[in-house]
Write an enzyme that holds these catalytic residues in place. Structure first.
Site, PDB file in Angstrom:
ATOM      1  N   SER A 127       0.814  -1.225   0.000  1.00  0.00           N
ATOM      2  CA  SER A 127       0.000   0.000   0.000  1.00  0.00           C
ATOM      3  C   SER A 127       0.845   1.273   0.000  1.00  0.00           C
ATOM      4  CB  SER A 127      -0.876  -0.025   1.256  1.00  0.00           C
ATOM      5  OG  SER A 127      -1.420   1.243   1.505  1.00  0.00           O
ATOM      6  N   GLU A 129       0.208   3.595   1.784  1.00  0.00           N
ATOM      7  CA  GLU A 129       0.302   4.013   3.189  1.00  0.00           C
ATOM      8  C   GLU A 129       1.700   3.761   3.747  1.00  0.00           C
ATOM      9  OE1 GLU A 129      -2.020   5.417   5.706  1.00  0.00           O
ATOM     10  OE2 GLU A 129      -2.623   6.169   3.759  1.00  0.00           O
ATOM     11  N   TYR A 151      -1.557   0.306  10.605  1.00  0.00           N
ATOM     12  CA  TYR A 151      -1.810  -0.342   9.306  1.00  0.00           C
ATOM     13  C   TYR A 151      -0.595  -0.195   8.395  1.00  0.00           C
ATOM     14  CZ  TYR A 151      -3.618  -0.920   4.549  1.00  0.00           C
ATOM     15  OH  TYR A 151      -3.782  -1.307   3.237  1.00  0.00           O
TER      16      TYR A 151
HETATM   17  P1  NAP Z   1     -11.425  -4.806   1.973  1.00  0.00           P
HETATM   18  O1  NAP Z   1     -12.596  -4.547   1.089  1.00  0.00           O
HETATM   19  O2  NAP Z   1     -11.398  -4.210   3.335  1.00  0.00           O
HETATM   20  O3  NAP Z   1     -11.268  -6.404   2.104  1.00  0.00           O
HETATM   21  C1  NAP Z   1     -10.444  -6.969   3.081  1.00  0.00           C
HETATM   22  C2  NAP Z   1     -10.603  -8.463   3.025  1.00  0.00           C
HETATM   23  O4  NAP Z   1      -9.736  -9.062   4.015  1.00  0.00           O
HETATM   24  C3  NAP Z   1     -12.013  -8.972   3.320  1.00  0.00           C
HETATM   25  O5  NAP Z   1     -12.319  -9.997   2.422  1.00  0.00           O
HETATM   26  C4  NAP Z   1     -11.901  -9.502   4.735  1.00  0.00           C
HETATM   27  O6  NAP Z   1     -12.811 -10.533   5.035  1.00  0.00           O
HETATM   28  C5  NAP Z   1     -10.486 -10.068   4.676  1.00  0.00           C
HETATM   29  N1  NAP Z   1      -9.927 -10.344   5.991  1.00  0.00           N
HETATM   30  C6  NAP Z   1      -9.894  -9.529   7.071  1.00  0.00           C
HETATM   31  N2  NAP Z   1      -9.327 -10.168   8.123  1.00  0.00           N
HETATM   32  C7  NAP Z   1      -9.016 -11.411   7.696  1.00  0.00           C
HETATM   33  C8  NAP Z   1      -8.429 -12.532   8.324  1.00  0.00           C
HETATM   34  N3  NAP Z   1      -8.063 -12.528   9.609  1.00  0.00           N
HETATM   35  N4  NAP Z   1      -8.241 -13.649   7.586  1.00  0.00           N
HETATM   36  C9  NAP Z   1      -8.626 -13.688   6.284  1.00  0.00           C
HETATM   37  N5  NAP Z   1      -9.194 -12.658   5.638  1.00  0.00           N
HETATM   38  C10 NAP Z   1      -9.385 -11.533   6.342  1.00  0.00           C
HETATM   39  O7  NAP Z   1     -10.067  -4.359   1.248  1.00  0.00           O
HETATM   40  P2  NAP Z   1      -9.790  -4.039  -0.295  1.00  0.00           P
HETATM   41  O8  NAP Z   1     -10.031  -2.588  -0.518  1.00  0.00           O
HETATM   42  O9  NAP Z   1     -10.434  -5.057  -1.131  1.00  0.00           O
HETATM   43  O10 NAP Z   1      -8.204  -4.221  -0.350  1.00  0.00           O
HETATM   44  C11 NAP Z   1      -7.612  -5.489  -0.636  1.00  0.00           C
HETATM   45  C12 NAP Z   1      -6.187  -5.500  -0.109  1.00  0.00           C
HETATM   46  O11 NAP Z   1      -5.443  -4.446  -0.719  1.00  0.00           O
HETATM   47  C13 NAP Z   1      -6.059  -5.279   1.393  1.00  0.00           C
HETATM   48  O12 NAP Z   1      -4.956  -6.033   1.835  1.00  0.00           O
HETATM   49  C14 NAP Z   1      -5.756  -3.792   1.509  1.00  0.00           C
HETATM   50  O13 NAP Z   1      -5.058  -3.539   2.709  1.00  0.00           O
HETATM   51  C15 NAP Z   1      -4.886  -3.605   0.287  1.00  0.00           C
HETATM   52  N6  NAP Z   1      -4.880  -2.266  -0.299  1.00  0.00           N
HETATM   53  C16 NAP Z   1      -6.069  -1.654  -0.589  1.00  0.00           C
HETATM   54  C17 NAP Z   1      -6.045  -0.412  -1.194  1.00  0.00           C
HETATM   55  C18 NAP Z   1      -7.333   0.291  -1.557  1.00  0.00           C
HETATM   56  O14 NAP Z   1      -7.285   1.503  -1.801  1.00  0.00           O
HETATM   57  N7  NAP Z   1      -8.456  -0.431  -1.655  1.00  0.00           N
HETATM   58  C19 NAP Z   1      -4.819   0.203  -1.513  1.00  0.00           C
HETATM   59  C20 NAP Z   1      -3.638  -0.477  -1.209  1.00  0.00           C
HETATM   60  C21 NAP Z   1      -3.677  -1.715  -0.620  1.00  0.00           C
HETATM   61  P3  NAP Z   1     -14.254 -10.245   5.723  1.00  0.00           P
HETATM   62  O15 NAP Z   1     -15.150  -9.797   4.604  1.00  0.00           O
HETATM   63  O16 NAP Z   1     -14.641 -11.551   6.289  1.00  0.00           O
HETATM   64  O17 NAP Z   1     -14.047  -9.155   6.729  1.00  0.00           O
HETATM   65  O1  F7E Z   2      -9.159   8.009   4.063  1.00  0.00           O
HETATM   66  C1  F7E Z   2      -9.568  11.469   5.223  1.00  0.00           C
HETATM   67  C2  F7E Z   2      -8.635  10.534   5.991  1.00  0.00           C
HETATM   68  O2  F7E Z   2     -10.120   5.924   5.037  1.00  0.00           O
HETATM   69  C3  F7E Z   2      -8.696   8.873   3.049  1.00  0.00           C
HETATM   70  C4  F7E Z   2      -7.305   2.031   2.459  1.00  0.00           C
HETATM   71  O3  F7E Z   2      -7.827   1.325   1.366  1.00  0.00           O
HETATM   72  O4  F7E Z   2      -6.130   3.546   1.014  1.00  0.00           O
HETATM   73  C5  F7E Z   2      -7.089   3.486   2.061  1.00  0.00           C
HETATM   74  O5  F7E Z   2      -6.628   4.186   3.205  1.00  0.00           O
HETATM   75  C6  F7E Z   2      -8.428  10.251   3.626  1.00  0.00           C
HETATM   76  C7  F7E Z   2      -7.615  10.239   4.914  1.00  0.00           C
HETATM   77  O6  F7E Z   2      -8.498   5.796   3.084  1.00  0.00           O
HETATM   78  C8  F7E Z   2     -12.824  11.132   6.780  1.00  0.00           C
HETATM   79  O7  F7E Z   2      -8.119  11.206   7.146  1.00  0.00           O
HETATM   80  C9  F7E Z   2     -11.523  12.745   6.161  1.00  0.00           C
HETATM   81  O8  F7E Z   2      -6.656  11.263   4.879  1.00  0.00           O
HETATM   82  O9  F7E Z   2     -10.766   6.592   2.694  1.00  0.00           O
HETATM   83  P1  F7E Z   2      -9.742   6.538   3.751  1.00  0.00           P
HETATM   84  P2  F7E Z   2      -6.954   5.726   3.469  1.00  0.00           P
HETATM   85  O10 F7E Z   2      -6.726   5.980   4.903  1.00  0.00           O
HETATM   86  O11 F7E Z   2      -6.216   6.583   2.508  1.00  0.00           O
HETATM   87  C10 F7E Z   2      -4.841   3.001   1.337  1.00  0.00           C
HETATM   88  C11 F7E Z   2      -3.961   3.119   0.109  1.00  0.00           C
HETATM   89  C12 F7E Z   2      -4.918   1.643   1.889  1.00  0.00           C
HETATM   90  O12 F7E Z   2      -4.008   0.826   1.700  1.00  0.00           O
HETATM   91  C13 F7E Z   2      -5.999   1.377   2.891  1.00  0.00           C
HETATM   92  O13 F7E Z   2      -6.236  -0.022   3.022  1.00  0.00           O
HETATM   93  O14 F7E Z   2      -9.675  10.851   3.942  1.00  0.00           O
HETATM   94  N1  F7E Z   2     -10.905  11.594   5.836  1.00  0.00           N
HETATM   95  N2  F7E Z   2     -12.697  12.492   6.763  1.00  0.00           N
HETATM   96  C14 F7E Z   2     -11.688  10.563   6.192  1.00  0.00           C
HETATM   97  N3  F7E Z   2     -11.535   9.230   6.048  1.00  0.00           N
HETATM   98  C15 F7E Z   2     -12.523   8.426   6.506  1.00  0.00           C
HETATM   99  N4  F7E Z   2     -12.403   7.080   6.353  1.00  0.00           N
HETATM  100  N5  F7E Z   2     -13.654   8.937   7.103  1.00  0.00           N
HETATM  101  C16 F7E Z   2     -13.859  10.274   7.276  1.00  0.00           C
HETATM  102  O15 F7E Z   2     -14.862  10.712   7.817  1.00  0.00           O
END
Ligand code: NAP
Ligand code: F7E
Length: 341
Positions: A127, A129, A151
């Protein structure tokens, strides 16, 4: 028929990746956790033919069992506690799942496949992050990491253990450093979906305000459907490597609000937004923007969906969903009234 095992199949990316792989002719196995996971029916409906296996990233024997049954050619490790905000409140669980979970998945493959990890290709969902308090802009594969949340720290461990298994055991292990990617399937806790759903509910008279945290944060937001294609492309290369996947554009939460509200004809959103300190983070990542030129040059990958199209797609999907919820509520109320009459 190649076999793929996806952890996190119930999540946003798991569903898009499952669809992509089924369309490419893969036999897809998905890891599902918990005793009676409520998302199983939805996954089976979205991904016909998928084989779901019980398992948890905090439980090595279950991962070994899943690898034994799936006999995968490719493993996509998408499972994680993925919500940054939650990671401060459940830091140990985040470390166990998002961090050590990667090590467990790699060990499960090593135990089942033995030599050189049996040629099984491994994708780790790293990520942006990990860049956190950024050292250079835009961020690329060589930018040093400075994670700002439990995270981000856990993902940094996951990234380096993936690199380490590549270097130690010759694993074909790839780390995709993906910037934020969103879709109508995004969880409602993330800011894009919280806003698209809130805007739809406000437009339809079902909600008055949206409570948010930091409106100045900037992110590089892309479409999840585009990003899972990059994951697949990474695993098709002969050599394993790390890639940044991003659009190269950054937008603030304010711009997100401008775009979402203007799509429903509201130009001044200030009456609808309240700032709530509960949504501020102990340490913020202020601005992220990625340089995906390596993915473009070596994988031939480019994002197809731009920021405005993405936001409008999400608002439109939420308008449809909210309308049908409201219709259902109306029908229930009419049914109750008819029974009383
Ligand atoms: P998501 O919608 O939150 O899905 C997370 C998945 O992980 C769900 O299927 C959840 O299962 C599963 N999980 C949680 N705890 C687990 C455990 N103990 N054992 C097995 N599975 C578990 O996330 P996403 O947006 O699809 O992202 C997919 C991956 O990419 C994640 O690793 C995330 O950190 C990473 N990532 C996401 C982004 C983004 O912007 N979306 C960017 C960079 C990296 P349940 O449904 O049962 O909770
Ligand atoms: O926040 C700001 C918050 O929670 C984005 C995950 O998929 O992308 C995701 O992480 C921004 C942050 O995503 C609210 O402070 C303001 O600056 O949608 P978010 P994230 O933290 O960027 C990365 C790449 C991953 O890997 C992660 O798994 O928005 N913000 N107000 C807020 N965010 C939330 N959630 N809620 C608010 O009310």
């Amino acid at each position: 028929m190649p076999h793929a095992l996806i952890t996190g199949i119930t999540g946003q990316d798991g569903l898009y990746l499952g669809e992509l792989l089924i369309n490419k002719g893969y036999e897809v196995f998905g890891l599902v956790r918990g005793q009676s996971n409520p998302k199983v029916a939805m996954v089976e409906k979205t991904l016909p033919g998928v084989q779901l296996l019980e398992g948890d990233l905090t439980d090595l024997p279950s991962l070994i069992g899943a690898v034994e049954i799936a006999q995968p050619d490719e493993v996509y490790n998408l499972g994680a506690i993925s919500f940054v905000g939650l990671s401060w409140r459940q830091a140990e669980l985040t470390g166990e799942t998002t961090g050590i979970g990667v090590l467990r998945m790699l060990e499960a493959i090593r135990i089942v496949a033995s030599d050189e990890m049996g040629g099984i290709r491994f994708y780790q969902a790293s990520s942006s992050e990990m860049f956190g308090k950024v050292r250079e802009t835009p961020q690329r594969e060589t930018t040093p990491f400075h994670p700002r949340s439990p995270y981000g720290v856990a993902k940094t461990f996951g990234h380096y253990i993936t690199v380490n298994y590549r270097e130690s055991y010759g694993a074909h292990a790839v780390s995709g450093i993906l910037f934020n990617h969103e879709s109508p399937r995004r969880g409602v806790e993330f800011v894009t979906r919280k806003i698209s759903r809130g805007v739809a509910r406000i437009a339809l008279g079902a909600q008055e305000k949206i409570a948010l945290g930091n409106l100045e944060a900037r992110r590089d937001w892309g479409f999840a459907g585009d990003y899972v294609d990059a994951m697949w492309r990474m695993l098709q290369r002969d050599t394993a490597d790390d890639y940044v996947v991003a659009t190269g554009e950054t937008h603030s939460v304010r711009e997100l609000l401008d775009t979402a509200f203007s799509h429903v004809g509201i130009d001044d959103w200030s009456p609808y937004i309240v700032q709530d300190p509960r949504f501020l983070r102990p340490a913020e990542v202020d601005v992220l923007v990625g340089d995906a030129s390596k993915a473009r040059d070596l994988l031939g990958w480019r994002p197809a969906v731009d920021f405005r199209t993405l936001v409008e797609m999400m608002v439109d999907a939420d308008l449809t969903a909210v309308r049908s919820d409201l219709d259902r509520e109306d029908a229930t109320l009419r049914g109750d009234a008819a029974q009383r009459a």
